[in-house]
Design a protein around this motif. Structure first.
Motif, PDB file in Angstrom:
ATOM      1  N   ASP A  36     -57.107  17.193 -59.337  1.00 34.03           N
ATOM      2  CA  ASP A  36     -57.769  16.598 -58.412  1.00 34.03           C
ATOM      3  C   ASP A  36     -57.699  15.201 -58.367  1.00 34.03           C
ATOM      4  OD1 ASP A  36     -59.758  17.745 -55.962  1.00 34.03           O
ATOM      5  OD2 ASP A  36     -60.407  15.845 -56.779  1.00 34.03           O
ATOM      6  N   GLU A  43     -64.543  13.398 -53.781  1.00 33.04           N
ATOM      7  CA  GLU A  43     -64.798  14.542 -53.499  1.00 33.04           C
ATOM      8  C   GLU A  43     -65.837  14.796 -52.136  1.00 33.04           C
ATOM      9  OE1 GLU A  43     -65.968  17.466 -57.177  1.00 33.04           O
ATOM     10  OE2 GLU A  43     -65.633  15.449 -57.954  1.00 33.04           O
ATOM     11  N   ASP A  44     -65.549  15.718 -51.477  1.00 33.90           N
ATOM     12  CA  ASP A  44     -66.557  15.789 -50.171  1.00 33.90           C
ATOM     13  C   ASP A  44     -66.204  14.759 -49.366  1.00 33.90           C
ATOM     14  OD1 ASP A  44     -67.787  18.102 -51.439  1.00 33.90           O
ATOM     15  OD2 ASP A  44     -69.144  16.876 -52.618  1.00 33.90           O
ATOM     16  N   TYR A  81     -55.827  25.165 -53.737  1.00 38.30           N
ATOM     17  CA  TYR A  81     -56.331  24.986 -55.026  1.00 38.30           C
ATOM     18  C   TYR A  81     -55.856  26.072 -56.069  1.00 38.30           C
ATOM     19  CZ  TYR A  81     -59.215  21.086 -53.695  1.00 38.30           C
ATOM     20  OH  TYR A  81     -59.540  19.796 -53.319  1.00 38.30           O
ATOM     21  N   ASP A  93     -60.960  24.875 -59.915  1.00 41.02           N
ATOM     22  CA  ASP A  93     -61.713  23.667 -59.012  1.00 41.02           C
ATOM     23  C   ASP A  93     -61.105  22.465 -59.444  1.00 41.02           C
ATOM     24  OD1 ASP A  93     -63.387  25.178 -58.348  1.00 41.02           O
ATOM     25  OD2 ASP A  93     -65.109  25.024 -59.688  1.00 41.02           O
ATOM     26  N   ASN A  94     -60.358  22.132 -60.357  1.00 40.21           N
ATOM     27  CA  ASN A  94     -59.729  21.010 -60.765  1.00 40.21           C
ATOM     28  C   ASN A  94     -58.223  20.884 -60.556  1.00 40.21           C
ATOM     29  OD1 ASN A  94     -59.788  18.301 -61.841  1.00 40.21           O
ATOM     30  ND2 ASN A  94     -59.283  19.092 -63.879  1.00 40.21           N
ATOM     31  N   ARG A 128     -60.326  14.294 -47.024  1.00 41.42           N
ATOM     32  CA  ARG A 128     -59.879  15.504 -47.536  1.00 41.42           C
ATOM     33  C   ARG A 128     -59.215  16.702 -46.666  1.00 41.42           C
ATOM     34  NH1 ARG A 128     -60.848  17.038 -53.739  1.00 41.42           N
ATOM     35  NH2 ARG A 128     -61.201  14.866 -54.558  1.00 41.42           N
ATOM     36  N   GLN A 151     -59.133  11.790 -55.998  1.00 47.85           N
ATOM     37  CA  GLN A 151     -59.750  10.771 -56.486  1.00 47.85           C
ATOM     38  C   GLN A 151     -59.125   9.335 -56.644  1.00 47.85           C
ATOM     39  OE1 GLN A 151     -62.601  12.592 -59.367  1.00 47.85           O
ATOM     40  NE2 GLN A 151     -61.803  14.332 -58.177  1.00 47.85           N
TER      41      GLN A 151
END
Ligand code: DAH
Length: 341
Positions: A137, A148-149, A160, A163-164, A153, A142
């Motif tokens: 991610d 994030e958020d 995905y 999560d990463n 995005r 980033q």
């Protein structure tokens, strides 16, 4: 004994007729004329004859032996000749038959276009680099100024894995990696597959291809970006091709542009290929955002740079007037063979 001799003669000659191979003939010879053979046995049995009969019998036995030897030799030749004939028939080669063509592979149209693009950028001093398709991610978002958020995005619908971990949605991820490891001056392109959770249709595929470009040095400006892209467009589409910049937004560039070229099919008048617009969008680009430089460990006060992301599939479909992007992924030989070169 004479009768015995005659019997043996008839039997041997009969038997000889049935033999077909060199091995059978050799066995035959041993059986009759070998040390322990039947004819030889007759000679040995002569001891029991009265002395005056021996020379006559001896002669007759030798005659029989000679006769059989000759018969075996003759048969041998016949067998050899037959074998040779059979062999020749088996190996018969019709040199007038038409040759068989070996099918050899050709380049996929995407690779034909990619090779051209690589040539163009290499001639301008770019290195070609590679990046992972399974990306973190961090490098995909980033480090490219998409926290994030962040609403940006939503621009890309991401697959995905955890999560990463994700399937990279853009080759821009390779930019972020390069900045961390290479020192300016940097001049690289990174071609590769990218993935997005898009619905499949004539212009969308969940896997497609981009070529990322990144240039960082002291004093790099938007003029350099324009010069490089103009050169690129001229080499790909021809000297008469014009390019235009439209303002746009990408989180990792400021300012950001979308770049169009005049449609090579109609020269800008408007046709089916460009949907009447006269222009075709081929890439996004911009000046690398100072924050992206910083995150990559490069001082934005000292260095500046530009980046671009070319859509390879789009370039390929417009060059070859391919109406449906799905054709590029179906691997139908009837389609692919048209681009062989
Ligand atoms: N990564 C962008 C996309 O996938 C394309 C792009 C735009 C790449 C601008 C760049 C850039 O390097 O500067 O939509």
């Amino acid at each position: 004994m004479k009768e015995q001799l005659e019997g043996l003669r008839v039997q041997a000659l009969e038997e000889l007729k049935t033999l077909e191979s060199p091995k059978e003939l050799e066995d035959f010879r041993v059986r009759y004329m070998g040390k322990k053979g039947s004819v030889t046995g007759l000679l040995r049995g002569m001891g029991a004859l009265p002395a005056e009969e021996r020379p006559v019998m001896g002669q007759m036995v030798n005659q029989l032996r000679q006769e059989l030897e000759d018969a075996v030799t003759e048969k041998s030749q016949a067998v050899q000749a037959a074998l040779q004939k059979e062999q020749l028939a088996k190996e018969k080669l019709d040199v007038t038959m038409p040759g068989k063509k070996t099918a050899s592979g050709g380049l996929h149209p995407l690779n034909v276009v990619l090779d051209d693009i690589i040539d163009i950028f290499q001639s301008m001093g770019f290195d070609v680099i590679d990046g992972p398709e399974v990306e973190t991610d961090y490098y995909c978002f980033q480090a490219l100024n998409v926290p994030e958020d962040h609403p940006a995005r939503d621009m890309q619908d991401t697959f995905y894995l955890t999560d990463n971990l994700l399937l990279r949605t853009q080759t821009s991820a390779a930019q972020a990696r390069t900045m961390e490891t290479a020192k300016p001056p940097i001049r690289v392109i990174c071609p590769g597959r990218v993935y997005r959770a898009d619905e499949v249709d004539a212009t969308h595929s969940p896997v497609f291809h981009q070529i990322e470009g990144l240039v960082i040095d002291k004093g790099v400006t938007m003029c350099d970006l324009k010069g490089v892209l103009e050169q690129f467009a001229h080499e790909i589409y021809g000297e008469d091709t014009q390019i235009r910049f439209r303002p746009s937004f990408f989180p990792f560039t400021e300012p950001s542009v979308e770049v169009d070229v005049t449609c090579s099919a109609c020269g800008g008048k408007g046709c089916r290929v460009c949907k009447g617009a006269g222009w075709i969008e081929i890439l996004g680009a911009g000046m690398v955002h100072p924050r992206v430089l910083e995150m990559g460990g490069i001082d934005p006060e000292e260095y500046s740079g530009f980046a671009f992301g070319i859509g390879l599939d789009r370039l390929t479909t417009t060059r070859y007037k391919i109406s449906d992007i799905r054709l590029l992924f179906e691997n139908d030989l009837r389609f692919l063979e048209q681009f062989d070169r």
